[in-house]
Scaffold this motif. Structure first.
Motif, short mmCIF file in Angstrom:
data_model
loop_
_atom_site.label_atom_id
_atom_site.label_comp_id
_atom_site.label_asym_id
_atom_site.label_seq_id
_atom_site.Cartn_x
_atom_site.Cartn_y
_atom_site.Cartn_z
N GLN A 135 -28.37 -18.05 -28.20
CA GLN A 135 -27.14 -18.10 -28.97
C GLN A 135 -26.00 -17.63 -28.08
OE1 GLN A 135 -27.19 -15.91 -32.63
NE2 GLN A 135 -25.50 -17.07 -33.52
N ALA A 136 -25.39 -18.55 -27.34
CA ALA A 136 -24.36 -18.20 -26.36
C ALA A 136 -22.98 -18.08 -26.99
CB ALA A 136 -24.32 -19.24 -25.24
N SER A 137 -22.77 -18.65 -28.17
CA SER A 137 -21.45 -18.66 -28.79
C SER A 137 -21.55 -18.10 -30.20
CB SER A 137 -20.87 -20.09 -28.83
OG SER A 137 -20.88 -20.66 -27.54
N ASN A 138 -20.39 -17.81 -30.75
CA ASN A 138 -20.31 -17.34 -32.13
C ASN A 138 -19.97 -18.51 -33.06
OD1 ASN A 138 -20.80 -14.64 -31.36
ND2 ASN A 138 -18.62 -14.36 -30.87
N GLY A 139 -20.10 -18.28 -34.35
CA GLY A 139 -19.73 -19.29 -35.33
C GLY A 139 -20.69 -20.46 -35.35
N LEU A 140 -20.17 -21.62 -35.74
CA LEU A 140 -21.00 -22.81 -35.89
C LEU A 140 -21.57 -23.29 -34.56
CD1 LEU A 140 -19.01 -24.92 -38.53
CD2 LEU A 140 -21.14 -23.65 -38.86
N GLN A 141 -20.80 -23.09 -33.47
CA GLN A 141 -21.30 -23.52 -32.16
C GLN A 141 -22.53 -22.72 -31.77
OE1 GLN A 141 -20.27 -26.13 -30.29
NE2 GLN A 141 -22.11 -25.65 -29.11
N GLY A 142 -22.57 -21.44 -32.15
CA GLY A 142 -23.74 -20.63 -31.88
C GLY A 142 -24.95 -21.10 -32.67
N VAL A 143 -24.73 -21.53 -33.92
CA VAL A 143 -25.82 -22.08 -34.73
C VAL A 143 -26.37 -23.35 -34.10
CG1 VAL A 143 -26.43 -23.02 -36.98
CG2 VAL A 143 -24.92 -21.04 -36.85
N VAL A 144 -25.47 -24.21 -33.62
CA VAL A 144 -25.88 -25.46 -32.97
C VAL A 144 -26.70 -25.17 -31.71
CG1 VAL A 144 -25.05 -27.52 -31.77
CG2 VAL A 144 -23.97 -26.81 -33.91
N ASP A 145 -26.24 -24.19 -30.90
CA ASP A 145 -26.97 -23.83 -29.68
C ASP A 145 -28.37 -23.32 -30.01
OD1 ASP A 145 -24.73 -24.49 -28.25
OD2 ASP A 145 -23.99 -22.43 -28.09
N LEU A 166 -30.19 -23.96 -32.74
CA LEU A 166 -31.03 -25.04 -33.25
C LEU A 166 -31.53 -25.94 -32.12
CD1 LEU A 166 -29.11 -26.11 -36.50
CD2 LEU A 166 -31.30 -24.93 -36.35
N GLN A 167 -30.68 -26.21 -31.15
CA GLN A 167 -31.11 -27.02 -30.01
C GLN A 167 -32.20 -26.32 -29.21
OE1 GLN A 167 -27.38 -27.72 -28.00
NE2 GLN A 167 -27.05 -29.67 -29.03
N SER A 168 -32.06 -25.01 -29.01
CA SER A 168 -33.10 -24.28 -28.28
C SER A 168 -34.39 -24.22 -29.06
CB SER A 168 -32.60 -22.87 -27.96
OG SER A 168 -32.47 -22.11 -29.15
N LEU A 169 -34.29 -24.05 -30.38
CA LEU A 169 -35.49 -24.07 -31.21
C LEU A 169 -36.20 -25.42 -31.14
CD1 LEU A 169 -34.50 -22.15 -34.47
CD2 LEU A 169 -36.31 -21.56 -32.88
N SER A 215 -36.34 -17.04 -29.86
CA SER A 215 -35.68 -18.27 -29.42
C SER A 215 -34.26 -18.35 -29.96
CB SER A 215 -36.49 -19.49 -29.87
OG SER A 215 -35.87 -20.68 -29.48
N TRP A 216 -34.07 -17.86 -31.18
CA TRP A 216 -32.74 -17.94 -31.81
C TRP A 216 -31.75 -17.02 -31.11
CZ3 TRP A 216 -31.14 -21.01 -35.91
CH2 TRP A 216 -29.87 -20.71 -36.44
N LEU A 217 -32.18 -15.79 -30.82
CA LEU A 217 -31.27 -14.80 -30.25
C LEU A 217 -31.02 -15.02 -28.76
CD1 LEU A 217 -32.58 -11.57 -32.02
CD2 LEU A 217 -30.59 -12.95 -32.61
#
Length: 326
Positions: A128-138, A140-143, A123-125
């Motif tokens: 993860q459409a973006s890099n950096g903090l935005q990728g972490v946010v994406d 977490l939302q998918s999780l 789910s995490w990989l």
């Protein structure tokens, strides 16, 4: 129970209050709490002869707490008696309250599933459409979207699961009188042992009791603690400054907004130089330089691993325990 519950020119002896608290503890009771006037008895005397005390209270045991989730106690003033009326209301469900959608709350019990690491990694990989903090946010939302239905499907109601397994084990053992345990019975015992461990982990997280280790299997105690904490944290209504009570959700929103607007409104500036001259210096230049340095990833990791695993759920409902695992 405490010195704040007695008012007179002669304070209540501490040994008497301590003895009363010990009796309540020995009887496995706990105070329900109350709203209204703070003292339930008043001798109605004037001046220094006046004595007020909280003599009347409502206590409950674990069985009562499990049976009635919503309990309220009110102290009502009277005109004839020197005691207040104590009105206790208890209901299994709270009428007139519309259920609100619940935010995902990460459960530590999910880590016990054999496919947990695989579910989290995929789910995490994948999202993860973006890099950096935005990728972490994406991620977490998918999780958040993936874990909620997966957890409900795999674990469901653990208490109901335990009851069903116990009933199956009871029937199998009644049928196995005079012979050893069957393969099915051994399988049910293994499933029940795992279900009990999962239920304890879930109840322990809900109760927020950190000073007990997992392995006690005292889920009734954990459930009582969770129900007590839920009732203490529950806000029945909001009271305005003029004493009136908010009667609906719109009034609550307006009152909360007005409260924080007044709280954050500046009261004006004045010269604090003379006052600060008398304040001893605690933060030296060296300490200030250390505090303003950019933080490192190692410092973040150390702070995260020192947090209690069931504490500090973030915006998406994931606790510190989840962050330390990933």
């Amino acid at each position: 129970m405490h010195g704040s519950e007695h008012f007179s020119r002669n304070p209540r002896p501490e040994w008497q209050m301590r003895a009363f608290r010990e009796v309540i503890e020995d009887c496995s009771l706990q105070d329900v709490g109350w709203t209204g006037v703070p003292f339930t008895w008043d001798n109605r005397q004037a001046g220094q002869a006046n004595v007020k005390s909280c003599l009347d209270r409502a206590l409950e045991n674990e069985e009562f707490l499990q049976r009635y989730e919503h309990i309220s106690v009110r102290h009502i003033s009277t005109t004839e008696s020197d005691h207040c009326l104590v009105l206790a209301e208890f209901r299994k469900t709270l009428n007139g309250v519309r259920p609100r959608p619940k935010q995902l709350r990460y459960e530590n019990v999910c880590q016990s599933h054999v496919d947990y690491d695989k579910i989290i990694t995929e789910s995490w990989l994948q999202n993860q459409a973006s890099n950096g903090l935005q990728g972490v946010v994406d991620s977490l939302q998918s999780l958040q979207r993936d874990l909620e239905p997966w957890g409900a499907k795999e674990f469901g109601c653990l208490a109901k699961k335990v009851r069903k397994l116990q009933q199956k084990l009871y029937k199998l053992r009644r049928q196995s009188v005079g012979r050893g345990p069957s393969t099915e019975e051994k399988s049910i015992v293994k499933q029940l042992r795992e279900a009990l461990r999962q239920e304890e982990t879930w109840m322990r997280q809900s109760s927020r009791v950190r000073w007990l280790k997992e392995g006690d299997w005292d889920t009734a105690y954990f459930h009582a603690q969770a129900a007590q904490r839920k009732r203490i944290n529950k806000i029945a209504n909001l009271r305005r400054l003029d004493g009136s009570v908010c009667v609906n959700e719109e009034d609550d929103k307006c009152e909360v907004q007005a409260f924080y607007q007044n709280l954050d409104t500046s009261q004006g500036l004045c010269d604090l130089g003379e006052l600060l001259d008398f304040v001893p210096e605690k933060v030296t230049m060296g300490v200030n330089e250390l505090l303003t340095n950019p933080f490192s990833s190692e410092e973040v990791r150390e702070a995260l691993f020192h947090m209690a695993p069931s504490k500090a759920p973030g915006v998406y409902g994931f606790t510190a325990g989840f962050s330390s695992v990933i």
